[in-house]
Design a protein around this motif. Sequence first.
Motif, PDB file in Angstrom:
ATOM      1  N   LEU A 155       0.810  -1.219   0.000  1.00 20.33           N
ATOM      2  CA  LEU A 155       0.000   0.000   0.000  1.00 20.33           C
ATOM      3  C   LEU A 155       0.844   1.270   0.000  1.00 20.33           C
ATOM      4  O   LEU A 155       0.374   2.328  -0.409  1.00 20.33           O
ATOM      5  N   PHE A 156       2.087   1.182   0.469  1.00 18.97           N
ATOM      6  CA  PHE A 156       2.929   2.374   0.504  1.00 18.97           C
ATOM      7  C   PHE A 156       3.282   2.836  -0.912  1.00 18.97           C
ATOM      8  O   PHE A 156       3.369   4.031  -1.184  1.00 18.97           O
ATOM      9  N   ASP A 157       3.467   1.880  -1.831  1.00 14.10           N
ATOM     10  CA  ASP A 157       3.773   2.203  -3.225  1.00 14.10           C
ATOM     11  C   ASP A 157       2.525   2.252  -4.101  1.00 14.10           C
ATOM     12  O   ASP A 157       2.542   2.893  -5.152  1.00 14.10           O
ATOM     13  N   ALA A 158       1.462   1.562  -3.667  1.00 12.50           N
ATOM     14  CA  ALA A 158       0.246   1.469  -4.485  1.00 12.50           C
ATOM     15  C   ALA A 158      -1.004   1.610  -3.607  1.00 12.50           C
ATOM     16  O   ALA A 158      -1.768   0.658  -3.435  1.00 12.50           O
ATOM     17  N   PRO A 159      -1.222   2.812  -3.025  1.00 11.94           N
ATOM     18  CA  PRO A 159      -2.381   2.996  -2.151  1.00 11.94           C
ATOM     19  C   PRO A 159      -3.720   2.776  -2.856  1.00 11.94           C
ATOM     20  O   PRO A 159      -4.726   2.479  -2.209  1.00 11.94           O
ATOM     21  N   GLU A 160      -3.714   2.852  -4.186  1.00 11.96           N
ATOM     22  CA  GLU A 160      -4.950   2.641  -4.947  1.00 11.96           C
ATOM     23  C   GLU A 160      -5.484   1.222  -4.815  1.00 11.96           C
ATOM     24  O   GLU A 160      -6.646   0.953  -5.157  1.00 11.96           O
ATOM     25  N   LEU A 161      -4.666   0.293  -4.293  1.00  8.93           N
ATOM     26  CA  LEU A 161      -5.163  -1.065  -4.040  1.00  8.93           C
ATOM     27  C   LEU A 161      -6.362  -1.044  -3.095  1.00  8.93           C
ATOM     28  O   LEU A 161      -7.232  -1.906  -3.163  1.00  8.93           O
ATOM     29  N   VAL A 162      -6.409  -0.042  -2.205  1.00 10.57           N
ATOM     30  CA  VAL A 162      -7.547   0.090  -1.292  1.00 10.57           C
ATOM     31  C   VAL A 162      -8.826   0.310  -2.085  1.00 10.57           C
ATOM     32  O   VAL A 162      -9.878  -0.236  -1.745  1.00 10.57           O
ATOM     33  N   ASN A 163      -8.750   1.085  -3.164  1.00  8.51           N
ATOM     34  CA  ASN A 163      -9.913   1.311  -4.022  1.00  8.51           C
ATOM     35  C   ASN A 163     -10.202   0.109  -4.910  1.00  8.51           C
ATOM     36  O   ASN A 163     -11.350  -0.288  -5.069  1.00  8.51           O
ATOM     37  N   ASP A 164      -9.135  -0.454  -5.480  1.00 13.54           N
ATOM     38  CA  ASP A 164      -9.298  -1.520  -6.465  1.00 13.54           C
ATOM     39  C   ASP A 164      -9.811  -2.819  -5.846  1.00 13.54           C
ATOM     40  O   ASP A 164     -10.586  -3.543  -6.478  1.00 13.54           O
ATOM     41  N   ASP A 165      -9.370  -3.140  -4.628  1.00 16.96           N
ATOM     42  CA  ASP A 165      -9.673  -4.443  -4.029  1.00 16.96           C
ATOM     43  C   ASP A 165      -9.670  -4.333  -2.496  1.00 16.96           C
ATOM     44  O   ASP A 165      -8.787  -4.866  -1.832  1.00 16.96           O
ATOM     45  N   PRO A 166     -10.663  -3.608  -1.919  1.00 17.92           N
ATOM     46  CA  PRO A 166     -10.633  -3.339  -0.473  1.00 17.92           C
ATOM     47  C   PRO A 166     -10.678  -4.588   0.409  1.00 17.92           C
ATOM     48  O   PRO A 166     -10.181  -4.560   1.531  1.00 17.92           O
ATOM     49  N   PHE A 167     -11.244  -5.681  -0.087  1.00 15.97           N
ATOM     50  CA  PHE A 167     -11.348  -6.908   0.708  1.00 15.97           C
ATOM     51  C   PHE A 167     -10.261  -7.932   0.368  1.00 15.97           C
ATOM     52  O   PHE A 167     -10.202  -8.999   0.960  1.00 15.97           O
ATOM     53  N   GLY A 168      -9.420  -7.596  -0.603  1.00 10.81           N
ATOM     54  CA  GLY A 168      -8.358  -8.509  -1.020  1.00 10.81           C
ATOM     55  C   GLY A 168      -6.997  -7.852  -0.892  1.00 10.81           C
ATOM     56  O   GLY A 168      -6.495  -7.642   0.206  1.00 10.81           O
ATOM     57  N   ASP A 169      -6.409  -7.475  -2.048  1.00 15.91           N
ATOM     58  CA  ASP A 169      -5.061  -6.906  -2.072  1.00 15.91           C
ATOM     59  C   ASP A 169      -4.950  -5.587  -1.311  1.00 15.91           C
ATOM     60  O   ASP A 169      -3.853  -5.165  -0.969  1.00 15.91           O
ATOM     61  N   GLY A 170      -6.085  -4.932  -1.033  1.00 16.45           N
ATOM     62  CA  GLY A 170      -6.079  -3.660  -0.312  1.00 16.45           C
ATOM     63  C   GLY A 170      -6.148  -3.783   1.200  1.00 16.45           C
ATOM     64  O   GLY A 170      -6.360  -2.789   1.887  1.00 16.45           O
ATOM     65  N   TRP A 171      -5.950  -5.006   1.734  1.00 15.38           N
ATOM     66  CA  TRP A 171      -5.936  -5.173   3.198  1.00 15.38           C
ATOM     67  C   TRP A 171      -4.831  -4.298   3.797  1.00 15.38           C
ATOM     68  O   TRP A 171      -3.891  -3.908   3.111  1.00 15.38           O
ATOM     69  N   MET A 172      -4.958  -3.985   5.092  1.00 15.14           N
ATOM     70  CA  MET A 172      -4.011  -3.050   5.711  1.00 15.14           C
ATOM     71  C   MET A 172      -3.053  -3.691   6.698  1.00 15.14           C
ATOM     72  O   MET A 172      -1.854  -3.478   6.623  1.00 15.14           O
ATOM     73  N   LEU A 173      -3.564  -4.466   7.640  1.00 13.51           N
ATOM     74  CA  LEU A 173      -2.685  -5.111   8.602  1.00 13.51           C
ATOM     75  C   LEU A 173      -3.291  -6.375   9.148  1.00 13.51           C
ATOM     76  O   LEU A 173      -4.462  -6.659   8.934  1.00 13.51           O
ATOM     77  N   GLU A 174      -2.427  -7.135   9.825  1.00 16.57           N
ATOM     78  CA  GLU A 174      -2.864  -8.352  10.499  1.00 16.57           C
ATOM     79  C   GLU A 174      -2.508  -8.223  11.968  1.00 16.57           C
ATOM     80  O   GLU A 174      -1.421  -7.742  12.313  1.00 16.57           O
ATOM     81  N   ILE A 175      -3.457  -8.633  12.812  1.00 17.71           N
ATOM     82  CA  ILE A 175      -3.331  -8.487  14.259  1.00 17.71           C
ATOM     83  C   ILE A 175      -3.419  -9.864  14.912  1.00 17.71           C
ATOM     84  O   ILE A 175      -4.298 -10.659  14.570  1.00 17.71           O
ATOM     85  N   GLU A 176      -2.519 -10.108  15.852  1.00 18.58           N
ATOM     86  CA  GLU A 176      -2.660 -11.274  16.729  1.00 18.58           C
ATOM     87  C   GLU A 176      -3.528 -10.800  17.881  1.00 18.58           C
ATOM     88  O   GLU A 176      -3.110  -9.954  18.674  1.00 18.58           O
ATOM     89  N   PRO A 177      -4.765 -11.313  17.968  1.00 18.96           N
ATOM     90  CA  PRO A 177      -5.710 -10.762  18.937  1.00 18.96           C
ATOM     91  C   PRO A 177      -5.316 -11.013  20.395  1.00 18.96           C
ATOM     92  O   PRO A 177      -4.844 -12.099  20.734  1.00 18.96           O
TER      93      PRO A 177
END
Length: 127
Positions: free
Chosen positions: A85-107
């Motif tokens: 996302l740092f190089d291609a923030p548009e992934l958030v628009n193109d695929d918000p539930f796939g390639d546009g994910w942001m982070l993973e958390i260990e709950p």
Amino acid sequence: MNFDIPADRRYQESHEWALETDGVVRVGITDFAQDELGDVVFVELPDEGTDLSQDKEFGVVESIKAVSDLYAPISGEVVAVNDALFDAPELVNDDPFGDGWMLEIEPADADELESLLSDDEYEDQIA
């Protein structure tokens, strides 16, 4: 307008989604949120190892129309960040539930997921 709202994840009123897989929770923003923001031009995310608290700010997404804070759907430690996302923030628009994910958390407490909205509850909220 119909928005994609996958039934396999939980949602926050602030438009983040959470998907639990093998004990790790992947987080992003919803189709509705990316549509409201418009073209995403910048994403600020925490470093791996950062401890997050449920409903507390963890980052920022910036678009041509607005700057919006991001809120953690659950508490826990960031174990992965989507560096693409740092190089291609548009992934958030193109695929918000796939390639546009942001982070993973260990709950810290997996039960927190139950406090989030179901897909039907989220759909009612944005209707």
